[in-house]
Design a protein around this motif. Structure first.
Motif, short mmCIF file in Angstrom:
data_model
loop_
_atom_site.label_atom_id
_atom_site.label_comp_id
_atom_site.label_asym_id
_atom_site.label_seq_id
_atom_site.Cartn_x
_atom_site.Cartn_y
_atom_site.Cartn_z
N LYS A 196 0.83 -1.10 -0.01
CA LYS A 196 0.10 -0.02 0.09
C LYS A 196 0.94 1.28 0.18
N MET A 197 0.69 2.04 -0.94
CA MET A 197 1.16 3.44 -1.01
C MET A 197 0.28 4.51 -0.75
N ILE A 198 0.67 5.54 -0.18
CA ILE A 198 -0.17 6.68 0.04
C ILE A 198 0.54 7.81 -0.91
N PHE A 199 -0.58 8.56 -1.64
CA PHE A 199 -0.14 9.43 -2.43
C PHE A 199 -0.88 10.84 -1.84
N GLY A 200 -0.24 11.74 -2.31
CA GLY A 200 -0.93 13.17 -1.86
C GLY A 200 0.24 14.10 -1.09
N ALA A 201 -0.10 15.12 -0.51
CA ALA A 201 0.73 15.90 0.25
C ALA A 201 1.22 15.28 1.37
N HIS A 202 2.53 15.40 1.75
CA HIS A 202 3.12 14.94 2.93
C HIS A 202 3.12 13.33 2.98
N ALA A 203 2.77 12.45 1.73
CA ALA A 203 3.00 11.11 1.88
C ALA A 203 4.26 10.63 1.92
N ASP A 204 5.53 11.30 1.69
CA ASP A 204 6.72 11.11 1.62
C ASP A 204 7.15 10.64 3.18
N ARG A 205 6.49 11.05 3.94
CA ARG A 205 6.89 10.99 5.58
C ARG A 205 6.35 9.62 5.99
N LEU A 206 5.21 9.04 5.34
CA LEU A 206 4.57 8.11 5.82
C LEU A 206 4.95 6.65 5.22
N GLN A 207 5.50 6.75 4.11
CA GLN A 207 5.84 5.42 3.17
C GLN A 207 7.17 5.28 3.21
N GLN A 208 7.54 3.91 2.80
CA GLN A 208 9.03 3.49 2.55
C GLN A 208 9.38 3.57 1.20
N GLY A 209 8.25 3.39 0.26
CA GLY A 209 8.59 3.08 -1.24
C GLY A 209 8.99 1.78 -1.20
N MET A 210 10.08 1.24 -2.05
CA MET A 210 10.21 -0.02 -2.16
C MET A 210 10.92 -0.69 -1.08
#
Length: 182
Positions: free
Chosen positions: A94-108
Motif C-alpha cells: 500500500k502506497m499513500i499519495f498526496g501531500a506529505h505522503a513521503d513521510r509515511l511510506q517507505q517506497g520499495m
C-alpha cells in the motif's frame, strides 16, 4: 479496480499460508448446493475461455447469483457445484499519495506487501460452476450460469451435456445376483 489489478496471471502462485499473517479467509463458504442425492438428466457447466485469476469475492458473487435463480424457479430440484477454490494469496504494497505522503511510506523498502485477499487460478476450458437439473429445466440452468458468469472478470462459455444413467449390470450378472438372493 481490484478485478483489473489481480486478474492476470503474472508470477508464481503464492500459497504459503504458513508464512502469511493475517490473510482474509475466502468469502465463499459453500461449494455444493441443492439436492446432492437426486437423479438428474442434464449437466450444464460454466467454462473459462482464458487463463486468469478470479478473486474470492467474484466467485462468491457468481455462486449467489446462480443459486438465487435456481432456488426461485426450481426450489430444490437442482445440484450446483463450484469447482474452483481460491488458494492464491494476493498481496499489496500500500502506497499513500498526496501531500506529505513521503513521510509515511517507505517506497520499495520492505515491499513484500500485506495480504488483501485470495484468488483462484483458472486455466482455459476449466470448469468453474456446474449445475445439474432435470430435462425440463435446461433453460433455467443456462440462465443461472449466464447470470453467474456476469459476476466473473472473464468471458465464459456454457457447455450442456446429457448425464448417462448409472449402468445396470448385465443380464447374466442380474441372473447370478437373483440366484444368490434366493
Amino acid at each position: 479496480m481490484h478485478a483489473r489489478n489481480y486478474r492476470h496471471v503474472k508470477n508464481r502462485a503464492y500459497t504459503r499460508k504458513d508464512y502469511a499473517r493475517g490473510f482474509p479467509p475466502p468469502k465463499i463458504v459453500k461449494f455444493t448446493m441443492g439436492d446432492t442425492k437426486g437423479q438428474f438428466d442434464i449437466e450444464a457447466t460454466l467454462l473459462a475461455t482464458e487463463r486468469v485469476q478470479i478473486r474470492h469475492s467474484a466467485l462468491e458473487a457468481a455462486r449467489v447469483a446462480s443459486n438465487r435463480i435456481l432456488m426461485d424457479k426450481l426450489l430444490t430440484e437442482y445440484y450446483l457445484t463450484v469447482h474452483t477454490y481460491p488458494h492464491i494469496i494476493l498481496r499489496e504494497n500500500k502506497m499513500i499519495f498526496g501531500a506529505h505522503a513521503d513521510r509515511l511510506q517507505q517506497g520499495m523498502r520492505r515491499s513484500f506487501g500485506t495480504a488483501v485477499g485470495t484468488a483462484a487460478k483458472v486455466e482455459v476450458d476449466q470448469p468453474i460452476i456446474t449445475v445439474r437439473v432435470k430435462a425440463g429445466a435446461l433453460e433455467t440452468a443456462k440462465e443461472s450460469l449466464k447470470r453467474g458468469s456476469a459476476k466473473l472478470p472473464i468471458h465464459c462459455k456454457i457447455v450442456v451435456k446429457k448425464i448417462q444413467p448409472a449402468p445396470s449390470s448385465s443380464p447374466v450378472e442380474q441372473a447370478e445376483s437373483e440366484s444368490e438372493s434366493i
